[in-house]
Design a protein around this motif. Structure first.
Motif, PDB file in Angstrom:
ATOM      1  N   ASP A   7       0.852  -1.184   0.000  1.00 18.54           N
ATOM      2  CA  ASP A   7       0.000   0.000   0.000  1.00 18.54           C
ATOM      3  C   ASP A   7       0.886   1.230   0.000  1.00 18.54           C
ATOM      4  OD1 ASP A   7      -3.208   0.398   0.741  1.00 18.54           O
ATOM      5  OD2 ASP A   7      -1.970   2.144   1.180  1.00 18.54           O
ATOM      6  N   GLY A  29       0.221   3.792   1.779  1.00 14.29           N
ATOM      7  CA  GLY A  29       0.136   4.364   3.118  1.00 14.29           C
ATOM      8  C   GLY A  29       0.837   3.511   4.162  1.00 14.29           C
ATOM      9  N   LYS A  54       0.826   3.890   7.484  1.00 10.10           N
ATOM     10  CA  LYS A  54       0.002   3.648   8.679  1.00 10.10           C
ATOM     11  C   LYS A  54      -0.936   2.457   8.482  1.00 10.10           C
ATOM     12  CE  LYS A  54       0.051   8.349  10.565  1.00 10.10           C
ATOM     13  NZ  LYS A  54      -0.776   9.521  10.956  1.00 10.10           N
ATOM     14  N   THR A  55      -1.467   2.315   7.279  1.00 11.66           N
ATOM     15  CA  THR A  55      -2.363   1.182   7.035  1.00 11.66           C
ATOM     16  C   THR A  55      -1.597  -0.137   7.080  1.00 11.66           C
ATOM     17  OG1 THR A  55      -2.099   1.392   4.634  1.00 11.66           O
ATOM     18  CG2 THR A  55      -3.941   2.556   5.647  1.00 11.66           C
ATOM     19  N   CYS A  81       5.565  -0.630   1.423  1.00 14.10           N
ATOM     20  CA  CYS A  81       5.012   0.572   0.802  1.00 14.10           C
ATOM     21  C   CYS A  81       5.408   0.607  -0.669  1.00 14.10           C
ATOM     22  CB  CYS A  81       5.561   1.825   1.487  1.00 14.10           C
ATOM     23  SG  CYS A  81       4.704   2.308   2.987  1.00 14.10           S
ATOM     24  N   ASP A 117       3.918   2.173  -4.888  1.00 18.33           N
ATOM     25  CA  ASP A 117       2.981   2.885  -5.745  1.00 18.33           C
ATOM     26  C   ASP A 117       2.515   1.947  -6.852  1.00 18.33           C
ATOM     27  OD1 ASP A 117       1.674   4.539  -7.555  1.00 18.33           O
ATOM     28  OD2 ASP A 117       3.242   6.060  -7.606  1.00 18.33           O
ATOM     29  N   MET A 143      -9.754   9.577   1.201  1.00 17.49           N
ATOM     30  CA  MET A 143      -8.639   9.728   0.252  1.00 17.49           C
ATOM     31  C   MET A 143      -9.081  10.155  -1.150  1.00 17.49           C
ATOM     32  SD  MET A 143      -6.088   6.615   1.300  1.00 17.49           S
ATOM     33  CE  MET A 143      -4.823   7.181   0.167  1.00 17.49           C
TER      34      MET A 143
END
Length: 236
Positions: free
Chosen positions: A43, A45, A47-48, A74, A76, A144
């Motif tokens: 992801d 994000g 935090k997720t 993390c 993209d 988001m």
């Protein structure tokens, strides 16, 4: 809340599964329940991913995960750090509607998938999503932000242009659609609505207890009210 039907993914031991845009890990955890798999939850994000890690630890303690290994990272979706043809299954659930450059994202999803293997994509369904946009200008920027609304046939055509073939589809989460309409009508960012709170508590209760009655109602209404469109593709 599982949107993708794992029975349609043809998963085998030692398969590599990518859940891109995994959020807090609902599909990553389900992938880890498949026998002998190697799973990646990714992801944009951080935090997720922290929340996903906590949930995986919780399920490990319950001893209900069957995967060989699971990794979180993390990344993209428009520029994935993987070689061509390296995953047996790719899951991209409720992600594309957030991506400005969705064509690059689609290209990347197909690029990393092995030939003959399955890509599962879900997006908000046209009619329920259109109604949310109509009811609230705030909705587009909530959660988001959603930058577009997809129509089924046009999305299939766009995906197939990158070298996959549409093999199946269905709708999901009909009992969630009225919740979002209500939330949009009252205000998607408001937290003081008792009616919205009660509906949310009902959805959480349904998620935790999985009663047969609501499962039946959801399945019955999905063809008409299902909030999510779920598409399955096989790479040529």
């Amino acid at each position: 809340m599982i949107t993708i039907d794992f029975n349609k993914l043809d998963i085998h031991p030692n398969d590599r599964i990518l859940d891109i845009g995994c959020g807090e890990g609902r599909h990553t955890i389900e992938a880890c329940r498949q026998q002998g798999t190697l799973c990646v939850g990714a992801d944009v994000g951080f935090k997720t991913l922290v929340e996903t890690k906590k949930k995986i630890a919780f399920h490990r303690a319950l001893d209900d995960l069957c995967c060989k290994s699971v990794y979180l990272s993390c990344m993209d979706v428009t520029c994935l750090p993987f070689k061509n043809n390296c995953f047996d299954t790719v899951i991209c659930s409720e992600v594309l509607e957030h991506i400005t450059d969705d064509q690059s994202a689609m290209s990347e999803l197909v690029r990393i998938l092995k030939p003959g293997k399955i890509l599962a994509v879900s997006v908000p369904r046209f009619f329920p999503e259109k109604l949310c946009w109509f009811l609230s200008d705030e909705y587009v920027n909530a959660d988001m932000g959603h930058v577009r609304i997809y129509q089924k046939h046009s999305l299939i055509k766009e995906m197939e242009a990158f070298g996959v073939r549409h093999i199946a589809s269905h709708y999901a989460h009909s009992i969630h659609a009225p919740f979002w309409w209500l939330k949009c009508l009252i205000g998607p960012n408001r937290t003081d609505s008792k009616l919205v709170t009660l509906y949310h508590e009902l959805l959480v209760w349904d998620l935790m207890n999985k009663p047969k009655f609501t499962a039946f109602v959801d399945k019955l209404l999905n063809p008409v009210l299902g909030k999510s469109l779920v598409l399955y593709f096989k790479k040529a």
